[in-house]
Design an enzyme around this catalytic site. Structure first.
Site, short mmCIF file in Angstrom:
data_model
loop_
_atom_site.label_atom_id
_atom_site.label_comp_id
_atom_site.label_asym_id
_atom_site.label_seq_id
_atom_site.Cartn_x
_atom_site.Cartn_y
_atom_site.Cartn_z
N GLY A 14 0.83 -1.24 -0.03
CA GLY A 14 -0.06 0.08 0.00
C GLY A 14 0.82 1.12 -0.22
N GLY A 15 1.91 1.16 -0.37
CA GLY A 15 2.87 2.41 -0.62
C GLY A 15 2.60 3.23 -1.93
N LEU A 16 3.58 3.89 -2.21
CA LEU A 16 3.21 4.98 -3.55
C LEU A 16 2.98 4.12 -4.65
CD1 LEU A 16 5.67 7.63 -2.69
CD2 LEU A 16 3.30 8.01 -2.75
N ALA A 17 4.06 3.18 -4.89
CA ALA A 17 3.84 2.43 -6.02
C ALA A 17 2.59 1.67 -6.27
CB ALA A 17 5.07 1.63 -6.15
N GLY B 75 13.94 13.90 1.44
CA GLY B 75 14.27 14.84 0.66
C GLY B 75 13.84 15.29 -0.67
N GLY B 76 13.30 14.40 -1.48
CA GLY B 76 12.62 14.89 -2.79
C GLY B 76 12.36 13.84 -3.99
N HIS C 247 6.54 2.66 4.10
CA HIS C 247 7.56 3.15 4.35
C HIS C 247 7.93 4.43 3.21
CE1 HIS C 247 11.90 3.65 5.47
NE2 HIS C 247 12.24 3.37 4.41
N SER C 248 7.02 4.46 2.14
CA SER C 248 7.07 5.57 1.33
C SER C 248 7.16 6.79 1.99
CB SER C 248 5.97 5.53 0.33
OG SER C 248 5.98 4.38 -0.48
N ARG D 105 22.92 17.71 2.43
CA ARG D 105 24.36 17.95 1.63
C ARG D 105 23.97 18.62 0.47
NH1 ARG D 105 26.09 12.52 0.16
NH2 ARG D 105 23.92 11.89 1.11
N HIS E 76 23.14 4.38 2.45
CA HIS E 76 23.20 5.76 2.11
C HIS E 76 24.19 6.48 3.27
CE1 HIS E 76 21.35 9.69 2.76
NE2 HIS E 76 20.39 9.50 2.01
#
Lengths: 248, 659
Positions: free
Chosen positions: B13-16, B49-50, B43-44, B273, B257
């Site tokens: 059920g995340g973004l995808a 950051g973007g 977890h989406s 950063r 990361h």
């Protein structure tokens, strides 16, 4: 160099958990105490997992992000609703009492069905942008502009993570099952602020202009005091009530 | 067994998953979404950051377009990506973000006039043009030539997920929460849905579907230190693998990361950063320019993470009682910027570290972050081996990331892939292939098999603790299949994982609580996780080169001669302790951007003879079309638009560039 102050002696925490498994016909609600050796930077997320892994594998609780952003782990921590994952045990006394959030359906132990409640709230309040243009949207063209400050104001209200702490802390919600709570009223102010949503105040009045909506709030301010995201809930509700009073 | 029928079953059920669901629903299909947790908690929501989309509105993004986004993404992938897919992606990303803007995401906007920015450690004043005022702005991210990461403060994923979830509610798409798919129902190369467990009652159900989409995200939790949510255990990829038919692609490609907070491993965004934050060592020296003079802190994540670990190994980290780490310094960005654009970062530092990033340094060290690999699909999002099975987002190996994903390309992939796969599934359901043709005996047999599998675990009088075995798996992956890999240590990891798989058959549960039983959940998931871990470790052992995030200390060079190919893992024998590994070649002669130096990181690689030939062809086509517009040139090099659903093929309009 590490900046986290060292505690002189390690403590043995006494974590008292409200236990009940509705799936088990023999289960009755009871308090159970677990002893846990405190470690540096221990959070309730770490402590509860340690209990499950070493002492009682049946203990139920909900964590997802364990970073304070998803709203899964709302529970009553020493009498106050809060996010367990970002609560450091060093900020709590040796005796810690944990209970599930009230006002939501109990799944088991510390796990409650906030998801079902929030989905119901969203369906009832229609918490989405209502715009006739969405079906024939031209996504090849430039996006519509929006004032930068307005976008930031909308985000300010959109930061809600639907954890349920405001509902658990709300006097009205505890008395009236159908009260939509600060989380719902905040959604209305968010969409009311959004120029992409074509609904007017009369439409919003239909949704929240009653005792289960904005006129049910008794201004006890528990919601704002307990909101883990520090949303300006009391101000928003007061503002919405004034608007709705003049609309109705 | 209770059986639920639907046209399209989306697992995750995340973004995808939700975008794919909306796409299929708009085409008239009945859709059900299954989610382990309330969908808005996926977890989406943790993406900070973007989202990369080449709008080119703000000054730092001026002149950006699909071509530059394409080149950045291919270089970022270290030429491991499918370039057709990268083209499809970069072309659709601006459309995806504009759709989300109309649907309600409060993207940060360009404000006309002067403002102060932090670049390379010092302040500069720039002036945004009038024409861009109110359009979607963007920030700088690693491995990109332009400021391309569009954002909502540092709660980008949260804002996107809430908007998409609300649109899915508006579209009346049911999300069956706290439901876990245990196995795919399949026969004769055709997938028919899944056997599903209710995580409240423990009850098993069958969901029978014409099209089934895996959108369950990554599998970072096979590692000990990961930025991933604790639900990211890769069960979608695992159940696809367990069919014995579907393949997983490039499982050894794991991203670390650079800035997980130390020691908890919680993410603080690359935007720190991108907005001008610096990495400092134990002596508070800014060390990245010493290693990477071109991109400094903003090289790609694989490169920065390696340089950080290298620096720590050289004894130049900061030490603490938890071990060594480095520092992230965002003090120079100033209180106003931090309180406005990096507020989640500030909260995380306050709550988990007791650090105020306005005045103090943030302890960081690389942590597992992203799975480039996943369920192998073709460019339309279909499993090439199992008809009726689709995948989207991090769970898939579509494959636009190759061996290293660029920051901001993951949330962008989720919605773009969702848009495309939603259409693919609707096409499939409308076709003859998509007819529902399944016997209830098949459903029952899969249901029985899962019931027996769970009963065997519950009834087992084994001696092994699921929690102990999970800990050992995570320790092995972190110690031996991490950022720096070596043949001997990988062999040890593979052997340990084989032992763990055998020990896993001897698990004894301490709890038989009615309902979901969290210990039972951990036990059956561990079986799948160990297989995924083995695909990672064994794939890494066999790949004797270094490419993107896969770095072999004993084979430090990228080897295009032997390794321009994608790893495919399958698990045909359920009792085996190793996957079956195969490879599919990437055709350099069809590439728009033939292999070369990435512009950062190692300059030394083994070239493939096709590279020079293809480069000549590319140069010749470029030369012949010197006067033509960029779309014509692109079309001549590597046509891709026919691969997209028709409604996504048109040019994107930009400031100064009509569509």
């Amino acid at each position: 160099m590490n900046r986290i102050p060292l505690r002189e002696a390690t403590r043995t925490l006494q974590i008292q958990v409200m236990r009940h498994n509705p799936q088990d016909p023999d289960s009755t609600p009871k308090l159970q105490t677990f002893e846990v050796e405190e470690s540096d930077t221990m959070t309730l997320f770490i402590a509860l997992n340690e209990i499950r892994e070493r002492q009682d594998a049946s203990l139920q609780f909900d964590f997802v992000c364990r970073a304070g952003i998803c709203g899964s782990c709302g529970m009553i921590i020493n009498g106050r609703p809060g996010l367990a994952c970002r609560t450091l045990t060093r900020d709590l006394p040796v005796k810690i009492t944990l209970a599930p959030l009230p006002a939501f359906e109990l799944i088991g132990d510390l796990s409650v069905n906030t998801g079902k409640w929030m989905r119901g709230m969203s369906e009832q309040l229609e918490t989405w942008v209502h715009s006739r243009g969405l079906d024939e949207l031209n996504i090849d063209a430039m996006e519509a502009t929006m004032e930068p400050e307005l976008a930031e104001q909308i985000y300010e209200l959109e930061r809600c993570i639907e954890c349920g702490c405001c509902v658990a802390a709300c006097g009205t919600a505890r008395m009236k099952e159908d009260f939509i709570g600060a989380v719902g009223l905040n959604q209305i102010t968010r969409f009311r602020l959004d120029p992409r949503d074509e609904r007017d105040d009369a439409a919003f009045y239909e949704l929240v202009g009653d005792e289960n909506g904005v006129f049910g709030c008794m201004t006890l301010l528990g919601c704002e005091d307990m909101c883990p995201k520090d949303l300006p809930l009391a101000t928003q509700i007061a503002f919405l009530r004034r608007r709705m009073a003049t609309t109705g | 067994m209770q059986t639920i029928y639907t046209d399209v079953l989306v697992i995750g059920g995340g973004l995808a998953g939700q975008r794919a669901a909306i796409g299929a629903k708009r085409r008239g299909q009945d859709v059900i979404v299954l989610s382990l947790v309330p969908a808005k908690r996926s977890h989406s929501a943790a993406a900070q950051g973007g989202m990369q989309a080449s709008l080119g509105n703000c000054l730092g993004g001026a002149g950006d377009n699909e071509d530059i986004h394409f080149a950045d993404t291919v270089r970022g992938s270290d030429w491991g990506a499918d370039q057709d897919v990268v083209r499809m992606f970069t072309h659709t990303a601006p459309k995806a973000i504009r759709e989300l803007a109309a649907w309600g995401v409060p993207w940060n906007r360009v404000a006309r006039g002067e403002r102060e920015i932090t670049v390379d450690g010092s302040k500069q004043t720039i002036s945004e043009p009038d024409a861009a005022h109110g359009l979607i702005t963007s920030r700088n991210f690693g491995g990109t030539q332009k400021w391309r990461a569009c954002y909502v403060s540092d709660g980008t994923g949260h804002a996107m997920l809430y908007t998409l979830s609300n649109q899915a509610i508006a579209a009346n798409i049911p999300v069956h929460e706290r439901m876990e798919a245990l196995a795919l129902i399949h026969a004769d190369g055709r997938c028919h849905g899944a056997i599903v467990r209710n995580l409240i009652t423990g009850q098993l159900l069958a969901y029978v579907a014409r099209a089934t989409c895996i959108a369950t995200g990554g599998f970072g939790r096979i590692y000990g230190v990961s930025t991933n949510a604790i639900i990211n255990e890769g069960m979608g990829a695992a159940i696809a693998l367990e069919t014995g038919v579907a393949t997983l692609g490039n499982m050894e490609a794991i991203q670390f990361h650079p800035t997980g907070i130390f020691p908890a491993g919680i993410l603080v965004t690359e935007g720190c950063r991108g907005d001008g934050g610096l990495l400092l060592d134990g002596k508070q020296h800014r060390f990245m320019p010493d290693y990477e003079p071109e991109k400094k802190e903003l090289a790609s994540r694989d490169v920065v993470s390696r340089r950080m670990e290298e620096h720590i190994s050289a004894g130049r980290g900061a030490s603490s009682r938890f071990g060594d780490h480095l520092w992230l310094d965002i003090r120079l960005l100033g209180a106003q910027h931090i309180n406005n654009k990096l507020r989640e970062v500030k909260e995380i530092c306050q709550y988990f570290l007791g650090v105020d990033p306005e005045t103090q340094l943030i302890p960081v060290r690389p942590a597992q972050h992203y799975s480039m690999g996943g369920v192998r699909t073709n460019h339309r999002g279909e499993s090439p081996q199992l008809r009726g099975l689709f995948a989207a987002g991090e769970a898939a190996c579509w494959d636009m990331h190759g061996f290293n994903r660029l920051g901001g390309n993951s949330v962008a992939e989720t919605v773009v892939a969702g848009m495309i796969v939603g259409d693919t599934m609707a096409d499939f359901c409308d076709s003859q292939d998509g007819a529902l043709n399944i016997s209830s005996a098949l459903v029952d047999s899969f249901g029985r098999r899962e019931k027996q599998r769970l009963a065997a675990i519950t009834a087992g009088k084994g001696h092994e603790s699921v929690f102990e075995l999970t800990r050992l798996m995570r320790e092995t992956m972190t110690d031996k299949v991490g950022i720096f890999r070596h043949g001997e240590r990988l062999e040890e990891a593979v052997a340990t994982l084989q032992t763990l798989q055998e020990r896993c058959r001897d698990i004894g549960l301490r709890s038989n609580a009615p309902g979901a039983n969290p210990e039972l959940v951990a036990a059956y998931r561990l079986q799948g996780m160990l297989k995924l871990a083995q695909c990672v470790a064994y794939g890494a052992l066999l790949r004797t080169e270094s490419r993107g995030a896969h770095y072999r200390a004993d084979y430090p060079r990228r080897d295009d001669l032997n390794w321009i190919r994608r790893t495919l893992a399958s698990w045909p024998d359920a009792q085996a302790t190793l996957p079956s590994i195969d490879y599919e070649p990437l055709d350099i002669m069809a590439m728009e951007l033939p292999p070369g130096w990435r512009g950062y990181g190692a300059r030394d690689y083994i070239e493939h003879p096709d590279t020079a030939v293809r480069q000549q062809q590319v140069d010749a086509i470029d030369g012949a079309l010197a006067g033509a517009d960029r779309h014509t040139r692109q079309q001549a090099l590597m046509p891709f638009r026919h691969l997209l659903p028709e409604h996504l093929r048109a040019n994107n309009q930009r400031l100064g560039e009509e569509s």
